[in-house]
Write a protein that holds these residues in place. Structure first.
Motif, mmCIF file in Angstrom:
data_model
loop_
_atom_site.group_PDB
_atom_site.id
_atom_site.type_symbol
_atom_site.label_atom_id
_atom_site.label_comp_id
_atom_site.label_asym_id
_atom_site.label_seq_id
_atom_site.Cartn_x
_atom_site.Cartn_y
_atom_site.Cartn_z
ATOM 1 N N ALA A 63 0.639 -1.494 -0.194
ATOM 2 C CA ALA A 63 -0.163 -0.419 0.176
ATOM 3 C C ALA A 63 0.989 1.130 0.093
ATOM 4 O O ALA A 63 1.511 1.583 -0.661
ATOM 5 N N ALA A 64 1.852 1.562 0.476
ATOM 6 C CA ALA A 64 3.091 2.437 0.682
ATOM 7 C C ALA A 64 3.534 2.431 -0.439
ATOM 8 O O ALA A 64 3.675 3.425 -1.222
ATOM 9 N N GLY A 65 3.983 1.220 -1.341
ATOM 10 C CA GLY A 65 3.506 1.561 -2.935
ATOM 11 C C GLY A 65 3.445 2.143 -3.722
ATOM 12 O O GLY A 65 4.271 2.962 -4.460
ATOM 13 N N ASP A 66 1.941 1.936 -3.560
ATOM 14 C CA ASP A 66 0.905 2.181 -4.048
ATOM 15 C C ASP A 66 1.311 4.046 -4.745
ATOM 16 O O ASP A 66 1.262 3.971 -5.034
ATOM 17 N N HIS A 67 0.694 4.314 -2.617
ATOM 18 C CA HIS A 67 0.817 5.826 -2.309
ATOM 19 C C HIS A 67 2.053 6.646 -3.302
ATOM 20 O O HIS A 67 1.911 7.718 -3.260
ATOM 21 N N LEU A 68 3.046 5.377 -3.244
ATOM 22 C CA LEU A 68 4.167 6.342 -3.533
ATOM 23 C C LEU A 68 4.042 6.439 -5.521
ATOM 24 O O LEU A 68 4.923 6.973 -5.987
ATOM 25 N N VAL A 69 4.117 5.317 -5.869
ATOM 26 C CA VAL A 69 3.565 6.087 -7.134
ATOM 27 C C VAL A 69 2.590 6.817 -7.764
ATOM 28 O O VAL A 69 2.846 7.222 -8.929
ATOM 29 N N GLY B 257 5.180 0.040 9.812
ATOM 30 C CA GLY B 257 5.522 -0.503 11.199
ATOM 31 C C GLY B 257 6.726 -0.443 11.381
ATOM 32 O O GLY B 257 7.849 -1.544 12.063
ATOM 33 N N PHE B 258 7.799 -0.565 10.539
ATOM 34 C CA PHE B 258 8.988 -1.098 10.000
ATOM 35 C C PHE B 258 10.307 -0.036 10.201
ATOM 36 O O PHE B 258 11.492 0.133 10.104
ATOM 37 N N VAL B 259 9.617 1.164 10.424
ATOM 38 C CA VAL B 259 10.243 2.616 10.586
ATOM 39 C C VAL B 259 11.255 2.609 11.678
ATOM 40 O O VAL B 259 10.757 2.433 12.993
ATOM 41 N N LEU C 10 3.732 13.965 3.141
ATOM 42 C CA LEU C 10 2.910 14.027 4.204
ATOM 43 C C LEU C 10 2.436 12.520 3.693
ATOM 44 O O LEU C 10 2.424 12.083 4.976
ATOM 45 N N ASP C 11 1.047 12.570 3.036
ATOM 46 C CA ASP C 11 0.864 10.703 2.534
ATOM 47 C C ASP C 11 1.838 10.101 2.926
ATOM 48 O O ASP C 11 1.542 9.053 3.563
ATOM 49 N N HIS C 12 3.206 9.747 2.074
ATOM 50 C CA HIS C 12 4.317 9.024 1.816
ATOM 51 C C HIS C 12 4.622 8.703 2.863
ATOM 52 O O HIS C 12 4.531 7.703 3.570
ATOM 53 N N ILE C 13 4.613 9.594 3.958
ATOM 54 C CA ILE C 13 5.361 9.512 5.482
ATOM 55 C C ILE C 13 4.034 9.312 6.164
ATOM 56 O O ILE C 13 4.666 7.919 7.081
ATOM 57 N N THR C 14 3.181 9.100 6.076
ATOM 58 C CA THR C 14 2.291 8.723 6.665
ATOM 59 C C THR C 14 1.851 7.024 6.473
ATOM 60 O O THR C 14 2.181 6.410 7.282
ATOM 61 N N MET C 15 1.885 6.729 5.330
ATOM 62 C CA MET C 15 1.946 5.379 5.148
ATOM 63 C C MET C 15 3.183 4.500 5.376
ATOM 64 O O MET C 15 3.431 3.728 5.579
ATOM 65 N N LEU C 16 4.439 5.042 5.230
ATOM 66 C CA LEU C 16 5.705 3.872 5.461
ATOM 67 C C LEU C 16 5.866 4.048 6.514
ATOM 68 O O LEU C 16 6.340 2.914 7.076
ATOM 69 N N GLU C 17 5.462 4.297 8.129
ATOM 70 C CA GLU C 17 5.390 4.587 8.811
ATOM 71 C C GLU C 17 4.099 3.723 9.511
ATOM 72 O O GLU C 17 3.968 3.169 10.514
#
Length: 247
Positions: free
Chosen positions: A87-93, A190-192, A180-187
């Motif tokens: 899902a984080a990857g999806d937001h990045l793309v 649970g791996f940050v 900010l959206d990407h930071i939220t998704m990456l956090e």
């Protein structure tokens, strides 16, 4: 000889005093080398307002971010074991596809040349991700991308607060929301590693931290007085309904 030496010392002292008195006059008469002079020298006029060196650097950084974070996001969609990382990857793309289009459009209007390849460091991050797998891949993905977004977040805020160019201002607004959206998704993966991020920030800091002193044992500090309006309270806006994050 002693009389001559004494006279020389007096003359030297007078010269130093005159220099100290003249310095403020000189410093205001000749402003070359000051922040304002540097800003004027690095800026060019456009129909959307002055375009500074910081503005141009911001455009390049937005472009560079997309050149490596978009393929990193695509890779996460295809390779990540967990749905959170996918899902984080999806937001990045999605986010960087849109930002890249906006950045290229703004750059074309302002006459700013943009790169077509990621930096060597960014290419190294992509190679590092490609060589990893499983949970190791997910941790590298989350932390590399989170660190990169955290660094650009500060630049976006600076540009949004100070730019005099309306095109750059709008792009900074859009970039701020996307980052900010990407930071939220990456956090959310649970791996940050927040401790590592804090250590890196502290190592790069040049000034001592400021703020209130640390808590004193089990002493409970006095509750602060609420900041509330005292005059007309017929407001049209309302506070956010988003729930407060749990500790």
């Amino acid at each position: 000889m002693r009389r001559i030496n004494g006279t020389a010392l007096i003359i030297a002292a007078l010269v130093a005093t005159l220099g100290a008195l003249a310095y403020p006059v000189w410093s205001y008469a000749d402003r070359s080398g000051t922040g304002q002079a540097n800003l004027n020298a690095s800026s060019v006029a456009t129909q959307w307002g002055p375009l500074s060196a910081t503005d141009r650097d911001f455009l390049v950084r937005v472009r560079l971010a997309g050149l490596w974070e978009l393929p990193a996001g695509q890779q996460a969609i295809e390779r990540a074991p967990s749905e959170a990382v996918k899902a984080a990857g999806d937001h990045l793309v999605v986010g960087h596809t849109d930002l890249d289009r906006r950045a290229r459009d703004v750059a074309a209007k302002l006459g700013v040349e943009l790169p077509n390849q990621p930096t060597e460091q960014q290419q190294g991050w992509l190679r590092e991700l490609t060589a990893a797998s499983g949970e190791d891949y997910e941790r590298k993905f989350a932390n590399l991308l989170r660190a990169a977004h955290g660094k650009v977040f500060a630049l976006v805020a600076q540009v949004r607060a100070t730019t005099r160019n309306s095109l750059i201002r709008q792009l900074a607004t859009d970039t701020n929301q996307t980052v900010l959206d990407h930071i939220t998704m990456l956090e959310g993966t649970g791996f940050v590693d927040f401790d590592a991020i804090a250590r890196d920030a502290a190592a790069a800091a040049t000034a001592s931290p400021t703020g209130p002193p640390p808590p004193n044992g089990g002493t409970v500090p006095a509750q602060p007085v609420p900041a509330e309006p005292t005059g007309d309270q017929s407001f049209t806006s309302r506070p956010s309904t988003a729930p407060m994050p749990m500790p």
